[in-house]
Design an enzyme around this catalytic site. Structure first.
Site, PDB file in Angstrom:
ATOM      1  N   ILE A 153      24.443 -82.313 -45.132  1.00 36.80           N
ATOM      2  CA  ILE A 153      23.263 -83.160 -44.891  1.00 36.80           C
ATOM      3  C   ILE A 153      23.492 -84.581 -45.407  1.00 36.80           C
ATOM      4  O   ILE A 153      22.947 -85.545 -44.873  1.00 36.80           O
ATOM      5  CB  ILE A 153      22.020 -82.472 -45.506  1.00 36.80           C
ATOM      6  CG1 ILE A 153      21.580 -81.351 -44.562  1.00 36.80           C
ATOM      7  CG2 ILE A 153      20.880 -83.460 -45.785  1.00 36.80           C
ATOM      8  CD1 ILE A 153      20.577 -80.374 -45.097  1.00 36.80           C
ATOM      9  N   CYS A 189      18.472 -72.772 -53.431  1.00 35.71           N
ATOM     10  CA  CYS A 189      17.551 -72.424 -54.521  1.00 35.71           C
ATOM     11  C   CYS A 189      18.271 -72.105 -55.824  1.00 35.71           C
ATOM     12  O   CYS A 189      17.651 -72.063 -56.885  1.00 35.71           O
ATOM     13  CB  CYS A 189      16.683 -71.248 -54.090  1.00 35.71           C
ATOM     14  SG  CYS A 189      17.635 -69.852 -53.525  1.00 35.71           S
ATOM     15  N   ASP A 215      23.045 -77.403 -40.923  1.00 34.57           N
ATOM     16  CA  ASP A 215      23.454 -76.500 -42.004  1.00 34.57           C
ATOM     17  C   ASP A 215      24.972 -76.528 -42.107  1.00 34.57           C
ATOM     18  O   ASP A 215      25.678 -76.668 -41.106  1.00 34.57           O
ATOM     19  CB  ASP A 215      22.974 -75.067 -41.753  1.00 34.57           C
ATOM     20  CG  ASP A 215      22.964 -74.232 -43.027  1.00 34.57           C
ATOM     21  OD1 ASP A 215      21.863 -73.884 -43.499  1.00 34.57           O
ATOM     22  OD2 ASP A 215      24.057 -73.943 -43.567  1.00 34.57           O
ATOM     23  N   SER A 222      17.144 -66.269 -46.409  1.00 34.69           N
ATOM     24  CA  SER A 222      16.155 -66.735 -45.433  1.00 34.69           C
ATOM     25  C   SER A 222      14.726 -66.559 -45.953  1.00 34.69           C
ATOM     26  O   SER A 222      14.501 -66.429 -47.158  1.00 34.69           O
ATOM     27  CB  SER A 222      16.374 -66.011 -44.109  1.00 34.69           C
ATOM     28  OG  SER A 222      15.627 -66.637 -43.089  1.00 34.69           O
ATOM     29  N   SER A 278      14.543 -76.014 -46.372  1.00 34.99           N
ATOM     30  CA  SER A 278      14.644 -75.037 -47.454  1.00 34.99           C
ATOM     31  C   SER A 278      15.959 -75.268 -48.187  1.00 34.99           C
ATOM     32  O   SER A 278      16.947 -74.601 -47.924  1.00 34.99           O
ATOM     33  CB  SER A 278      14.527 -73.593 -46.973  1.00 34.99           C
ATOM     34  OG  SER A 278      14.935 -73.452 -45.651  1.00 34.99           O
ATOM     35  N   GLY A 322      15.044 -69.140 -40.001  1.00 35.16           N
ATOM     36  CA  GLY A 322      13.727 -68.623 -40.412  1.00 35.16           C
ATOM     37  C   GLY A 322      12.602 -69.609 -40.105  1.00 35.16           C
ATOM     38  O   GLY A 322      11.534 -69.224 -39.625  1.00 35.16           O
TER      39      GLY A 322
HETATM   40  N1  SAH Z   1      15.810 -71.256 -44.304  1.00 38.30           N
HETATM   41  C1  SAH Z   1      17.159 -70.841 -44.046  1.00 38.30           C
HETATM   42  C2  SAH Z   1      17.996 -70.612 -45.274  1.00 38.30           C
HETATM   43  C3  SAH Z   1      18.012 -71.685 -46.294  1.00 38.30           C
HETATM   44  S1  SAH Z   1      19.130 -71.287 -47.603  1.00 38.30           S
HETATM   45  C4  SAH Z   1      17.119 -69.546 -43.224  1.00 38.30           C
HETATM   46  O1  SAH Z   1      16.087 -69.176 -42.688  1.00 38.30           O
HETATM   47  O2  SAH Z   1      18.148 -68.886 -43.125  1.00 38.30           O
HETATM   48  C5  SAH Z   1      19.883 -72.826 -47.863  1.00 38.30           C
HETATM   49  C6  SAH Z   1      20.824 -73.260 -46.740  1.00 38.30           C
HETATM   50  O3  SAH Z   1      21.246 -74.572 -47.033  1.00 38.30           O
HETATM   51  C7  SAH Z   1      22.070 -72.407 -46.610  1.00 38.30           C
HETATM   52  O4  SAH Z   1      22.161 -71.921 -45.304  1.00 38.30           O
HETATM   53  C8  SAH Z   1      23.206 -73.394 -46.905  1.00 38.30           C
HETATM   54  O5  SAH Z   1      24.331 -73.192 -46.083  1.00 38.30           O
HETATM   55  C9  SAH Z   1      22.570 -74.733 -46.586  1.00 38.30           C
HETATM   56  N2  SAH Z   1      23.121 -75.892 -47.310  1.00 38.30           N
HETATM   57  C10 SAH Z   1      23.307 -75.989 -48.630  1.00 38.30           C
HETATM   58  N3  SAH Z   1      23.773 -77.217 -48.943  1.00 38.30           N
HETATM   59  C11 SAH Z   1      23.890 -77.906 -47.777  1.00 38.30           C
HETATM   60  C12 SAH Z   1      24.303 -79.220 -47.460  1.00 38.30           C
HETATM   61  N4  SAH Z   1      24.714 -80.065 -48.397  1.00 38.30           N
HETATM   62  N5  SAH Z   1      24.307 -79.592 -46.168  1.00 38.30           N
HETATM   63  C13 SAH Z   1      23.900 -78.727 -45.192  1.00 38.30           C
HETATM   64  N6  SAH Z   1      23.481 -77.466 -45.457  1.00 38.30           N
HETATM   65  C14 SAH Z   1      23.467 -77.053 -46.728  1.00 38.30           C
END
Ligand code: SAH
Length: 415
Positions: free
Chosen positions: A61, A83, A38, A392, A80, A19
């Protein structure tokens, strides 16, 4: 020959289906995504399918090292984070929820970077703004000499007929400043009205003239132009640390602020629908048992309407509060279907006549303002598609924020 335009180097953390990447494209800011990170395999499949050439890292991450940051040499961080820790359903674990650990890790890392990104954009749910995690975020930003602005924005504010109220934070590393040169007047007005708080970094070597310009941004602390708005909203405008926003979304939707809205080209739901063949249409018809059990709690909309409710990752799986349903027979009303004392068979018959169907995943992507080129790999189930889209964001909303974020190109160029 014109000098080549400098491309901002962008890292997309928590990239999901991309997104943020689509927002970047929509913003037309010269940029290149140097890495996307991700952990989710399904979301990554979608990202890879649409952006096959991007350096996508399927990683936690927390495994990103200082060496990686140095290699990326990024100008922009887009993030992002999950949440759930900030929602009631997710039990509001905030900093103690393990799903926040990776974001706290990024916050710990930022002060250690010799070269800080010039720009940061964070997106999260409404509720994040009153969390300890948000407090830690702004503490770190202040410590690292960032200016920041926080917003609560929904696509409906920008004329897109979909509610998705989200928290956004834009931060700029000094000497970059906010200057809304690349926004239309309507966008400026809108964003000024949606600011929750802002903090200008007043480090000693800032140019005083630029600082002045930022501080005199209209609509920010001046109460005169918000006098016709409710007290709670006015309070929000003028309070940088404590925010009470529970009424904000409902106030928006009763139309009290239509003058703030941008006149969109496409305001009706009709413009966002995926055209369906008769055959695939059948796949999206709401089954009778769902009609009977959940008809009363469905959010039913018609093509001419200007609002759908937020599509969550449970859409297609659960009914209540997960997204809207489209009524095709405009001659009838939901009230008619649920008139008092009807036999359940008659109710069912009437509900069937409304012609209710689910919005398709492509339709949801349209509400997110994803470009028509966006598609899913064929192996993804419909449930998986709704799920990743539910996580997203609205690319148009973020693109407007990104244009505000990057608007001080003159200072950036002279770094
Ligand atoms: N903005 C993104 C969605 C964010 S939702 C879009 O447009 O689709 C949060 C995302 O963080 C999810 O895809 C999840 O897989 C990822 N996530 C959560 N914890 C994480 C981590 N520790 N390391 C990497 N990715 C992570």
């Amino acid at each position: 020959m014109a000098a080549p335009v400098e491309q901002l180097r962008v890292v997309e953390f928590y990239s999901g289906v991309g997104g943020m990447h689509y927002a970047l494209i929509l913003s037309e800011i010269p940029s290149t995504v140097v890495a996307a990170v991700d952990i989710n395999e399904v979301a990554n499949k979608v990202y890879k399918h649409n952006f096959p050439d991007i350096n996508l890292l399927q990683r936690n991450i927390q495994s990103v090292s200082l060496k990686d940051f140095i290699k990326w040499d990024a100008d922009v961080f887009l993030m992002s984070p999950p949440c759930q820790p900030f929602t009631r359903v997710g039990l509001k674990g905030d900093k103690t929820d393990p799903r926040t650990s990776s974001f706290l890790y990024l916050l710990q890392t930022l002060p250690q970077l010799t070269k800080k990104p010039g720009y940061i954009l964070v997106e999260n749910v409404k509720g994040f703004e009153s969390s300890d995690t948000r407090n830690e975020l702004v503490d770190v930003l202040k410590k690292c000499h960032f200016s920041y602005k926080e917003f609560l924005l929904s696509p409906t504010d920008l004329g897109v007929p979909n509610q998705r109220l989200r928290y956004f934070l834009l931060a700029k590393h000094q000497p970059l400043m906010f200057k809304e040169t690349t926004l239309t007047n309507e966008e400026k007005t809108l964003l000024n009205h949606q600011i929750l708080s802002e903090n200008v970094c007043c480090h000693s070597n800032l140019d005083k003239n630029n600082l002045q310009e930022v501080e005199s941004t209209p609509g920010r602390t001046d109460t005169s132009d918000i006098s016709d708005r409710s007290k709670s909203e006015a309070d929000i405008q003028n309070t940088s640390e404590s925010m009470s926003i529970s009424n904000l979304e409902s106030q928006r939707d009763i139309g009290s602020k239509t003058e703030d809205k941008i006149s969109p080209k496409e305001r009706n739901i009709k413009e966002y629908l995926e055209a369906l063949s008769q055959e695939s249409f059948e796949d999206y018809v709401v089954p009778d048992k769902t009609l009977l059990r959940f008809g009363r709690v469905m959010d039913i909309v018609r093509e001419e309407d200007e609002r759908t409710c937020c599509f969550t990752k449970a859409y297609g799986h659960y009914v209540e509060g997960t997204g809207s349903f489209l009524q095709r027979n405009n001659a009838l009303t939901k009230q008619w279907a649920f008139e008092d004392r009807l036999d359940s068979n008659v109710t069912l018959l009437r509900l069937q006549q409304l012609g209710l169907r689910y919005f398709t995943p492509r339709g949801v992507a349209n509400f997110h303002c994803f470009p028509k080129e966006f598609s899913f790999p064929s192996e993804l189930s419909r449930k998986q598609q709704y799920r990743v889209l539910g996580n997203s964001l609205n690319a148009h909303v973020v693109s407007v924020l990104l244009r505000l974020e990057s608007s001080q190109v003159d200072i950036f160029d002279s770094r």
